[in-house]
Design an enzyme around this catalytic site. Structure first.
Site, mmCIF file in Angstrom:
data_model
loop_
_atom_site.group_PDB
_atom_site.id
_atom_site.type_symbol
_atom_site.label_atom_id
_atom_site.label_comp_id
_atom_site.label_asym_id
_atom_site.label_seq_id
_atom_site.Cartn_x
_atom_site.Cartn_y
_atom_site.Cartn_z
ATOM 1 N N SER A 125 -11.031 -0.556 -1.634
ATOM 2 C CA SER A 125 -9.826 -0.562 -0.793
ATOM 3 C C SER A 125 -10.117 -1.057 0.604
ATOM 4 O O SER A 125 -9.266 -1.658 1.245
ATOM 5 C CB SER A 125 -9.298 0.873 -0.619
ATOM 6 O OG SER A 125 -8.350 1.180 -1.573
ATOM 7 N N HIS A 177 -3.662 6.093 3.585
ATOM 8 C CA HIS A 177 -4.383 4.923 3.055
ATOM 9 C C HIS A 177 -3.907 3.602 3.659
ATOM 10 O O HIS A 177 -4.707 2.777 4.109
ATOM 11 C CB HIS A 177 -4.242 4.909 1.529
ATOM 12 C CG HIS A 177 -5.115 3.922 0.824
ATOM 13 N ND1 HIS A 177 -4.721 2.628 0.577
ATOM 14 C CD2 HIS A 177 -6.362 4.028 0.315
ATOM 15 C CE1 HIS A 177 -5.688 1.990 -0.063
ATOM 16 N NE2 HIS A 177 -6.692 2.816 -0.237
ATOM 17 N N ASP A 222 0.838 -1.198 0.000
ATOM 18 C CA ASP A 222 0.000 0.000 0.000
ATOM 19 C C ASP A 222 0.880 1.258 0.000
ATOM 20 O O ASP A 222 2.005 1.228 -0.528
ATOM 21 C CB ASP A 222 -0.914 -0.042 1.242
ATOM 22 C CG ASP A 222 -2.262 0.602 0.988
ATOM 23 O OD1 ASP A 222 -2.290 1.827 0.912
ATOM 24 O OD2 ASP A 222 -3.263 -0.125 0.873
#
Lengths: 359, 159
Positions: free
Chosen positions: A300, A115, A59
């Protein structure tokens, strides 16, 4: 007047009950009978098993100091190579770069900074500040692949290989190979490239589960890496068990999980329809501070819920392999409302049962 | 008995009329904008994080922009791109409500319709809601209105 008072008290009781239910992220289920969101995975009362499960999160890097991830991280790696890496190249520093809001003069979404932390929290957050991972006993192996500037395909291939414990030229050996690899990323080629498929085959041969987001392409077919054979592709559901409008729509999607989206009209605590994540936000002085927010939206966030679910299952059944999935996982699958745009899709969601703890 | 039936018929007609009128009044347009980033690439190196923030993902339009562009005046978005405006020509109810809500008069709309035939105009006339969606997609960055909130890869509700 009396009627008004009664109405006010009734409203307060409803609000208090809603408040109690909201203490637990809605996607995990509810302790109140019949109050769970229709798409909740209902793992709330399933304790992790005794076996350690490593989940690699490929990620944007993970901010290790977040209290909700305290004790949950393994030594990871920054696999982003020069010139895309603003730090100059690969290193053991898997945290996001503070400059990741900007690539040259191009402003980038703040998501690049937070994220990976948010995704990791959905898998293994420790419950501090109200963020609960599906499996708080799982260990996260953070691998940074994204910065503000673009990444290369070679970086992606190396990140997957390193996560699996395969040798990568110029990079120290990974002492904690993953049992599960989560990739909340999408893009690449519309047909899985031969290079990526070969590598994924090698990884699956090592009995590693590969989970990937189906992508937010608004009902188009699966992108890479979700479109590769053997990858557990994950689409997004709203809290009411409908496929989200932004999710890829493809018969090859293996499973759907809560991904969040627009607020729903239902009069229920889960109508917020966003996932509770460990993240960072700026205070009024512009300082970054850790936060718990209900704001996760996208495939996600559906993907790590499935990765967390598999890790919970593996913590009880460490000998399970990807090949066992189609046979053994059916007891955790339930129907999802079909979508009119994909008549050949037979979408399935996840719902835990005591079977998670049984061989 | 017949008299009662007539009264009921009359009442039914009145209620039906009220329902239709009410429906027309309630058919508020939902303003739709181009999305700021559209993922359409098919390139081996082009991956992105699969998170969305639906509320933020469309181009940011102020109410002033909305008013100005439907008056036929140019509006520049950040980066210098001109904002386009799409108008449905034959759906008088939706268009009338939309224009009324931002204070555009029917005379102005007629001028805009005339100007839309000129290639340099940022106002584009379309036939129906499907064409409206295509118009907002094609003329990125653009704005338009639909009868209900619609999310596509390239378009989403503005506000």
């Amino acid at each position: 007047m009396f009627l008004k008072v009664v109405t006010l008290i009734a409203a307060l009781v409803v609000a208090i009950n809603d408040g109690a239910a909201q203490d637990v992220p809605w996607h995990l289920g509810s302790n109140i009978a019949n109050a769970a969101a229709p798409s909740a995975i209902n793992t709330l009362n399933i304790k992790p098993g005794s076996h350690r499960v490593v989940v690699a999160v490929i990620d944007s890097g993970v901010i290790a100091s977040h209290p909700s991830l305290g004790g949950q991280l393994l030594p990871g790696y920054d696999m982003l190579s020069a010139p895309n890496n603003l730090r100059g190249g690969r290193s053991t520093d898997f945290s996001p770069d503070e400059r990741d809001a900007r690539c040259g003069q191009r402003l980038i979404s703040g998501a690049f900074r937070t994220h990976g932390t948010e995704v990791s929290s959905l898998i293994a957050a420790n419950g501090v500040d109200g963020v609960y991972g599906v499996n708080p006993s799982a260990k996260i192996l953070p691998i940074r692949l994204f910065g503000a500037c673009s990444m290369s395909r070679n970086d992606l291939l190396d990140a997957i290989a390193w996560a699996a414990g395969l040798p990568v030229a110029g990079v120290p050996e990974n002492p904690n190979p993953a049992n599960i690899i989560n990739m909340s990323i999408a893009g690449g080629l519309s047909v899985c490239g031969a290079d990526l498929q070969r590598l994924i085959n090698r990884v699956i041969d090592k009995n590693i589960f590969v989970v990937a987001a189906a992508g937010n392409n608004f009902h188009k077919p699966l992108p890479e890496p979700a479109n590769c054979n053997g990858v557990i592709s994950v689409g997004a559901l709203d809290a009411e068990n409908h496929i989200e409008v932004y999710s890829a729509l493809d018969p090859r999607t293996i499973v759907y999980a809560p991904g969040g989206g627009k607020r729903l009209s239902a009069d229920a605590y889960w109508a917020v329809n966003k996932l509770m994540i460990a993240t960072y936000e700026l205070d009024f002085l512009g300082r970054e501070r850790s936060a718990t927010l209900e704001r996760g939206v996208g495939t996600s966030f559906a993907s790590p819920i499935v990765a967390g679910f598999i890790s919970l299952w593996l913590s009880h059944n460490p000998n399970k392999r990807p090949a066992d999935l189609s046979r053994d996982f059916s007891k955790f699958l339930r129907s999802v409302d079909p979508h009119e745009k994909c008549t050949e899709c037979i979408p399935k969601g996840l719902a835990a049962s005591s079977g998670v703890m049984q061989p | 008995m017949k008299r009662y039936q007539n009264v009921l018929k009359y009442l039914g007609l009145v209620l039906f009329g009220f329902g239709v009128t009410n429906h027309l009044v309630l058919a508020d347009p939902v303003w739709h904008c181009s999305r700021s980033e559209v993922q359409v690439a098919d390139a081996s190196d082009d991956f992105t994080l699969a998170a969305l923030t639906l509320e933020r993902e469309v181009i940011r339009i102020s109410l002033k922009d909305l008013y100005v562009v439907y008056q036929g005046a140019p509006v520049k978005m950040s980066g210098g791109l001109p904002l386009s405006a799409c108008v449905i020509s034959n759906n008088s109810n939706l268009t009338a409500t939309a224009m009324q809500s931002i204070g555009v008069r029917s005379a102005t709309l007629k001028v805009l319709a005339r100007e839309s035939t000129q290639s340099k105009s940022q106002v584009h006339l379309v036939q129906d809601e499907m064409a409206m969606l295509a118009c907002i997609t094609k003329h990125h960055p653009a704005i338009g209105y639909l009868s209900k909130a619609t999310h596509t890869e390239a378009v989403g509700p503005c506000f």
